[in-house]
Design a protein around this motif. Structure first.
Motif: not given
Length: 263
Positions: A50-51, A91-95, A166-177, A206-211
């Motif tokens: 995802i990075r 594309i937003g990202m949460i670390f 903060l990642a979603m205030v721009l309402r990205p279509r894709l969120l990478l977590a 759409g969300i990609v969550i890495v765990t």
């Protein structure tokens, strides 16, 4: 009937750090609004994939083969201003530790303004109202107080939740977590996961969550990808992967499952 365009697609991706190949022949795709969980142990390559989509591989890292397509854009070819415009807005990202990416001596509101004004020319009052609505929709009861506070005043769990806003205030279509819950206790994990599900409900994100925790993807994902030693060893619907695993490594993972009750 015209087939819906993929939101994100990996095509035979190899990733190297220096001479070492850390991801090999990685291919999958996801549709808009889908939640994809990528699971595997530390060092499996799951965060790396995802990075790579965000151009955040760091020194020595490169996509040495294949394509990473966000809609029609090959993210392996995008650079400079075009990449900056896609990051955040599309594309937003949460670390794993969102607090570490926040400036400790600036209020949340100031950092919020900076993030939005890099992409939009809008009055600060509108940004503030947008943030407060998002806080409310995610069931924060103290949005005004949060905006006027500094990150050092919050717990790690609270900073993680603020990082989602903060990642979603721009309402990205894709969120990478990237491991967004691994440093949190079980109660806060549940809050963060429910807030991410709410984003899909509200905005079709759409969300990609890495765990490394297969229980988390059991709770929230539509599809699951299992990685081991840089390779994709299993990929399918949540039901198929969890109920009918084919790979021996996947079977080992389905041992420790975090159970969360839906509210």
């Amino acid at each position: 009937m015209e087939q819906e365009q993929n939101l994100l697609e990996y095509r035979q991706v190899d990733i190297h750090y220096g001479e070492k190949r850390v991801v090999q022949d990685f291919s999958l795709q996801m549709k808009p609004g889908e939640i994809l969980g990528i699971v595997g142990e530390s060092g499996s390559g799951k965060s790396t994939v995802i990075r790579a989509a965000m151009g955040l591989l760091g020194d020595g890292g490169r996509v040495s083969n294949g394509q990473i397509l966000y809609q029609d854009t090959d993210m392996t070819k995008v650079q400079g201003e075009e990449l900056r415009q896609l990051r955040g807005a599309e594309i937003g990202m949460i670390f794993q530790n969102a607090g570490a990416s926040l400036c400790p001596i600036r209020t949340i509101e100031e950092q919020l303004y900076e993030a939005v004004l890099q992409h939009e020319t809008v009055p600060k009052a509108e940004i503030r109202d947008r943030a407060l609505r998002l806080f409310e929709q995610l069931r924060f009861t103290n949005g005004e107080e949060i905006l006027n506070s500094y990150p050092f005043e919050f717990s790690g769990g609270m900073n993680q939740r603020v990082g989602i806003v903060l990642a979603m205030v721009l309402r990205p279509r894709l969120l990478l977590a990237d491991e967004p819950t691994s440093a949190l206790d079980v109660t806060v994990q549940a809050q963060v996961i429910r807030e991410m599900l709410k984003l899909r409900e509200l905005y079709g994100t759409g969300i990609v969550i890495v765990t490394h925790n297969i229980g988390v993807v059991n709770y929230m994902a539509d599809h699951i990808a299992v990685m081991h030693q840089g390779k994709l060893v299993e990929y399918g619907t949540k039901e198929d992967v969890l109920n009918h695993p084919q790979d021996a490594y996947t079977k080992k993972l389905i041992g420790s499952v975090l159970h969360l009750k839906r509210s």
